[in-house]
Scaffold this motif. Structure first.
Motif, PDB file in Angstrom:
ATOM      1  N   SER A 281      34.122  27.328   4.700  1.00 19.20           N
ATOM      2  CA  SER A 281      32.905  27.200   3.891  1.00 19.20           C
ATOM      3  C   SER A 281      31.698  26.775   4.736  1.00 19.20           C
ATOM      4  CB  SER A 281      33.125  26.186   2.758  1.00 19.20           C
ATOM      5  OG  SER A 281      33.508  24.925   3.287  1.00 19.20           O
ATOM      6  N   LEU A 282      31.943  25.975   5.783  1.00 23.22           N
ATOM      7  CA  LEU A 282      30.838  25.572   6.653  1.00 23.22           C
ATOM      8  C   LEU A 282      30.249  26.776   7.381  1.00 23.22           C
ATOM      9  CD1 LEU A 282      32.248  22.286   8.262  1.00 23.22           C
ATOM     10  CD2 LEU A 282      30.546  22.489   6.453  1.00 23.22           C
ATOM     11  N   ILE A 283      31.120  27.649   7.847  1.00 21.19           N
ATOM     12  CA  ILE A 283      30.658  28.841   8.566  1.00 21.19           C
ATOM     13  C   ILE A 283      29.937  29.781   7.619  1.00 21.19           C
ATOM     14  CG2 ILE A 283      31.426  30.807   9.954  1.00 21.19           C
ATOM     15  CD1 ILE A 283      33.806  29.091  10.834  1.00 21.19           C
ATOM     16  N   GLU A 284      30.498  29.974   6.411  1.00 19.05           N
ATOM     17  CA  GLU A 284      29.866  30.863   5.440  1.00 19.05           C
ATOM     18  C   GLU A 284      28.502  30.334   5.023  1.00 19.05           C
ATOM     19  OE1 GLU A 284      30.884  33.778   4.638  1.00 19.05           O
ATOM     20  OE2 GLU A 284      32.736  33.619   5.793  1.00 19.05           O
ATOM     21  N   ALA A 285      28.390  29.023   4.882  1.00 15.17           N
ATOM     22  CA  ALA A 285      27.099  28.430   4.503  1.00 15.17           C
ATOM     23  C   ALA A 285      26.060  28.662   5.599  1.00 15.17           C
ATOM     24  CB  ALA A 285      27.265  26.939   4.238  1.00 15.17           C
ATOM     25  N   ALA A 286      26.493  28.559   6.848  1.00 15.09           N
ATOM     26  CA  ALA A 286      25.559  28.810   7.948  1.00 15.09           C
ATOM     27  C   ALA A 286      25.130  30.274   7.993  1.00 15.09           C
ATOM     28  CB  ALA A 286      26.211  28.409   9.273  1.00 15.09           C
ATOM     29  N   ARG A 287      26.051  31.173   7.687  1.00 15.61           N
ATOM     30  CA  ARG A 287      25.694  32.593   7.657  1.00 15.61           C
ATOM     31  C   ARG A 287      24.718  32.898   6.531  1.00 15.61           C
ATOM     32  NH1 ARG A 287      31.880  34.663   8.670  1.00 15.61           N
ATOM     33  NH2 ARG A 287      31.872  34.484  10.980  1.00 15.61           N
ATOM     34  N   ILE A 288      24.925  32.265   5.390  1.00 19.55           N
ATOM     35  CA  ILE A 288      24.005  32.475   4.267  1.00 19.55           C
ATOM     36  C   ILE A 288      22.607  31.978   4.619  1.00 19.55           C
ATOM     37  CG2 ILE A 288      23.501  31.752   1.898  1.00 19.55           C
ATOM     38  CD1 ILE A 288      26.523  31.729   1.399  1.00 19.55           C
ATOM     39  N   ASP A 289      22.537  30.909   5.405  1.00 17.29           N
ATOM     40  CA  ASP A 289      21.232  30.373   5.826  1.00 17.29           C
ATOM     41  C   ASP A 289      20.573  31.223   6.902  1.00 17.29           C
ATOM     42  OD1 ASP A 289      21.450  28.294   4.044  1.00 17.29           O
ATOM     43  OD2 ASP A 289      22.300  26.894   5.511  1.00 17.29           O
TER      44      ASP A 289
ATOM     45  N   ALA B 241      21.950  31.999  10.033  1.00 17.31           N
ATOM     46  CA  ALA B 241      22.309  31.671  11.417  1.00 17.31           C
ATOM     47  C   ALA B 241      23.137  32.790  12.036  1.00 17.31           C
ATOM     48  CB  ALA B 241      23.086  30.359  11.457  1.00 17.31           C
ATOM     49  N   GLY B 242      22.877  33.083  13.306  1.00 17.34           N
ATOM     50  CA  GLY B 242      23.667  34.068  14.030  1.00 17.34           C
ATOM     51  C   GLY B 242      25.014  33.491  14.439  1.00 17.34           C
ATOM     52  N   GLU B 243      25.890  34.358  14.927  1.00 17.51           N
ATOM     53  CA  GLU B 243      27.247  33.923  15.248  1.00 17.51           C
ATOM     54  C   GLU B 243      27.258  32.909  16.390  1.00 17.51           C
ATOM     55  OE1 GLU B 243      29.851  34.642  13.418  1.00 17.51           O
ATOM     56  OE2 GLU B 243      28.470  35.741  12.123  1.00 17.51           O
ATOM     57  N   PHE B 244      26.462  33.143  17.425  1.00 11.23           N
ATOM     58  CA  PHE B 244      26.441  32.191  18.532  1.00 11.23           C
ATOM     59  C   PHE B 244      25.814  30.873  18.104  1.00 11.23           C
ATOM     60  CE2 PHE B 244      24.792  30.411  22.548  1.00 11.23           C
ATOM     61  CZ  PHE B 244      25.969  30.391  23.278  1.00 11.23           C
ATOM     62  N   LYS B 245      24.811  30.933  17.258  1.00 10.94           N
ATOM     63  CA  LYS B 245      24.190  29.703  16.759  1.00 10.94           C
ATOM     64  C   LYS B 245      25.173  28.919  15.901  1.00 10.94           C
ATOM     65  CE  LYS B 245      20.013  27.933  14.552  1.00 10.94           C
ATOM     66  NZ  LYS B 245      18.731  28.292  13.890  1.00 10.94           N
ATOM     67  N   ILE B 246      25.995  29.625  15.129  1.00 14.35           N
ATOM     68  CA  ILE B 246      27.038  28.951  14.335  1.00 14.35           C
ATOM     69  C   ILE B 246      27.995  28.212  15.259  1.00 14.35           C
ATOM     70  CG2 ILE B 246      29.035  29.334  12.838  1.00 14.35           C
ATOM     71  CD1 ILE B 246      27.498  31.642  11.573  1.00 14.35           C
ATOM     72  N   PHE B 247      28.357  28.881  16.359  1.00 15.97           N
ATOM     73  CA  PHE B 247      29.265  28.247  17.314  1.00 15.97           C
ATOM     74  C   PHE B 247      28.634  26.992  17.913  1.00 15.97           C
ATOM     75  CE2 PHE B 247      30.522  27.868  21.831  1.00 15.97           C
ATOM     76  CZ  PHE B 247      31.849  27.527  21.655  1.00 15.97           C
ATOM     77  N   MET B 248      27.355  27.068  18.262  1.00 19.69           N
ATOM     78  CA  MET B 248      26.688  25.951  18.917  1.00 19.69           C
ATOM     79  C   MET B 248      26.359  24.823  17.943  1.00 19.69           C
ATOM     80  SD  MET B 248      26.580  26.771  22.114  1.00 19.69           S
ATOM     81  CE  MET B 248      25.442  25.525  22.730  1.00 19.69           C
ATOM     82  N   LYS B 249      25.950  25.144  16.724  1.00 15.14           N
ATOM     83  CA  LYS B 249      25.451  24.140  15.789  1.00 15.14           C
ATOM     84  C   LYS B 249      26.495  23.660  14.782  1.00 15.14           C
ATOM     85  CE  LYS B 249      21.239  24.284  17.415  1.00 15.14           C
ATOM     86  NZ  LYS B 249      20.640  23.106  18.122  1.00 15.14           N
ATOM     87  N   VAL B 250      27.513  24.468  14.532  1.00 17.61           N
ATOM     88  CA  VAL B 250      28.516  24.099  13.522  1.00 17.61           C
ATOM     89  C   VAL B 250      29.861  23.759  14.163  1.00 17.61           C
ATOM     90  CG1 VAL B 250      29.786  24.877  11.474  1.00 17.61           C
ATOM     91  CG2 VAL B 250      27.377  25.516  11.770  1.00 17.61           C
ATOM     92  N   ILE B 251      30.338  24.633  15.041  1.00 15.91           N
ATOM     93  CA  ILE B 251      31.676  24.453  15.606  1.00 15.91           C
ATOM     94  C   ILE B 251      31.704  23.329  16.635  1.00 15.91           C
ATOM     95  CG2 ILE B 251      33.556  25.558  16.854  1.00 15.91           C
ATOM     96  CD1 ILE B 251      33.133  26.601  14.025  1.00 15.91           C
ATOM     97  N   LEU B 252      30.847  23.383  17.638  1.00 16.93           N
ATOM     98  CA  LEU B 252      30.890  22.388  18.715  1.00 16.93           C
ATOM     99  C   LEU B 252      30.735  20.949  18.220  1.00 16.93           C
ATOM    100  CD1 LEU B 252      29.034  24.060  21.731  1.00 16.93           C
ATOM    101  CD2 LEU B 252      31.479  23.836  21.305  1.00 16.93           C
ATOM    102  N   PRO B 253      29.804  20.643  17.286  1.00 14.88           N
ATOM    103  CA  PRO B 253      29.703  19.248  16.819  1.00 14.88           C
ATOM    104  C   PRO B 253      30.949  18.749  16.090  1.00 14.88           C
ATOM    105  CG  PRO B 253      27.692  20.449  16.322  1.00 14.88           C
ATOM    106  CD  PRO B 253      28.687  21.464  16.768  1.00 14.88           C
ATOM    107  N   ASN B 254      31.788  19.666  15.594  1.00 12.88           N
ATOM    108  CA  ASN B 254      32.983  19.273  14.843  1.00 12.88           C
ATOM    109  C   ASN B 254      34.254  19.279  15.682  1.00 12.88           C
ATOM    110  OD1 ASN B 254      32.304  18.989  11.774  1.00 12.88           O
ATOM    111  ND2 ASN B 254      31.165  20.809  12.426  1.00 12.88           N
ATOM    112  N   ILE B 255      34.138  19.587  16.963  1.00  8.95           N
ATOM    113  CA  ILE B 255      35.340  19.619  17.815  1.00  8.95           C
ATOM    114  C   ILE B 255      35.178  18.695  19.013  1.00  8.95           C
ATOM    115  CG2 ILE B 255      35.991  21.954  17.104  1.00  8.95           C
ATOM    116  CD1 ILE B 255      34.811  22.986  19.720  1.00  8.95           C
ATOM    117  N   LYS B 256      34.461  17.593  18.840  1.00 10.85           N
ATOM    118  CA  LYS B 256      34.267  16.656  19.950  1.00 10.85           C
ATOM    119  C   LYS B 256      35.589  16.086  20.473  1.00 10.85           C
ATOM    120  CE  LYS B 256      29.547  15.303  18.748  1.00 10.85           C
ATOM    121  NZ  LYS B 256      28.650  14.192  18.317  1.00 10.85           N
ATOM    122  N   PRO B 257      36.556  15.721  19.607  1.00 13.20           N
ATOM    123  CA  PRO B 257      37.846  15.260  20.141  1.00 13.20           C
ATOM    124  C   PRO B 257      38.540  16.317  20.991  1.00 13.20           C
ATOM    125  CG  PRO B 257      37.625  14.625  17.851  1.00 13.20           C
ATOM    126  CD  PRO B 257      36.489  15.548  18.133  1.00 13.20           C
TER     127      PRO B 257
END
Length: 295
Positions: free
Chosen positions: A186-194, A196-212
């Motif tokens: 749902s986080l990725i889908e929400a970013a797409r609806i807003d 955001a491009g695929e690389f931006k989703i990776f940088m702004k959504v995925i990376l902040p959630n995989i710090k561990p």
């Protein structure tokens, strides 16, 4: 009144039933703690031995009498070892290789893990299994082909030759995929609806959630690159490009080994790894736990 007295007597008789369980739990934890301390002590024995050897005189090291604690502590052995070899040059090369390899490897593994975890395409599982199957191939098999590739690219005795051939790791990709599977779609889908491009989703959504996960990959990648010996031995022939482990290997003479200098430099070479581990250790356990298998 009589009923209240009977209830209180029953409660008093029932109360002692719980403490034994608590005592058993405390005893179990104590046993586990003792076992872990013993195992930790076994792992620390080689470091104690290296420190003891580094602080001894050359005569005491070669003596038949073994002493764990040196008879005469020689702190000057560390300074002598640093002056005997261009160790700081080796450290500089290893830091450049390890840091750049960490940045490149973590980025590639996380990006590929995101693709395998969140994109559905034909042959995805088969391709992922093919990537994982490379873990069963011994590194020695790929050394000669990689060397010829470096020779054609003119990357011998260069940082690119030390970094690029091992830039992507199947183990790191596996951890990245398993961890990113836990991120809600749902986080990725929400970013797409807003928009955001695929690389931006990776940088702004995925990376902040995989710090561990990033912390785990940083520790493992830095450790592997810092301790690597076989590949630098093939890709490097000039002393100015020696890494720490290659430099330490070259300190061994054909007929004589100065163990005090070798152990002193070996102990100093562990310090960067300890710094990296303590800097990212808070992410380590969480990242490993959340990278469990999930389908």
């Amino acid at each position: 009144m009589k009923t209240q007295i009977e209830l209180s007597s029953v409660q008093k008789t029932a109360a002692p039933l719980n403490p034994p369980k608590k005592r058993l739990g405390a005893g179990k934890n104590t046993v586990i703690f003792i076992v872990l301390c013993f195992v930790a002590f076994l792992f620390l024995i080689p470091f104690f031995w290296m420190l003891s050897t580094a602080l001894k005189t050359s005569a005491e090291v070669q003596s038949k009498d073994v002493h764990i604690i040196p008879e005469q502590i020689q702190w000057g052995n560390f300074a002598d070892a640093l002056n005997a070899a261009p160790f700081m040059g080796y450290v500089g090369n290893s830091l450049i290789v390890s840091i750049l390899a960490v940045i490149l490897t973590v980025f590639i593994n996380c990006l590929a893990g995101y693709a395998f975890a969140k994109y559905k395409f034909k042959g995805r599982n088969l391709l992922f299994l093919m990537v994982l199957s490379t873990l069963m191939i011994p590194v020695q098999i790929t050394m000669i082909p990689n060397f010829y590739i470096l020779k054609e690219l003119d990357w011998i005795n260069s940082y690119a030759g030390l970094i690029v051939p091992r830039a992507a790791e199947a183990f790191g990709l596996f951890l990245a995929r398993q961890y990113i599977l836990n991120i809600p779609d749902s986080l990725i889908e929400a970013a797409r609806i807003d928009g955001a491009g695929e690389f931006k989703i990776f940088m702004k959504v995925i990376l902040p959630n995989i710090k561990p996960l990033i912390g785990v990959l940083v520790i493992f990648t830095f450790m592997w690159r810092w301790n690597e010996l076989a590949w630098p031995l093939i890709a490097v022939s000039e002393e100015s490009m020696y890494t720490v482990q290659l430099g330490l290997a070259m300190l061994k003479g054909e007929h004589f080994i100065n163990w005090t200098q070798l152990m002193s430099l070996t102990l100093l070479s562990v310090i960067p790894m300890l710094i990296v581990f303590f800097a990212f250790q808070r992410f380590f356990i969480k990242g490993m736990v959340n990278s469990g298998v999930k389908e």
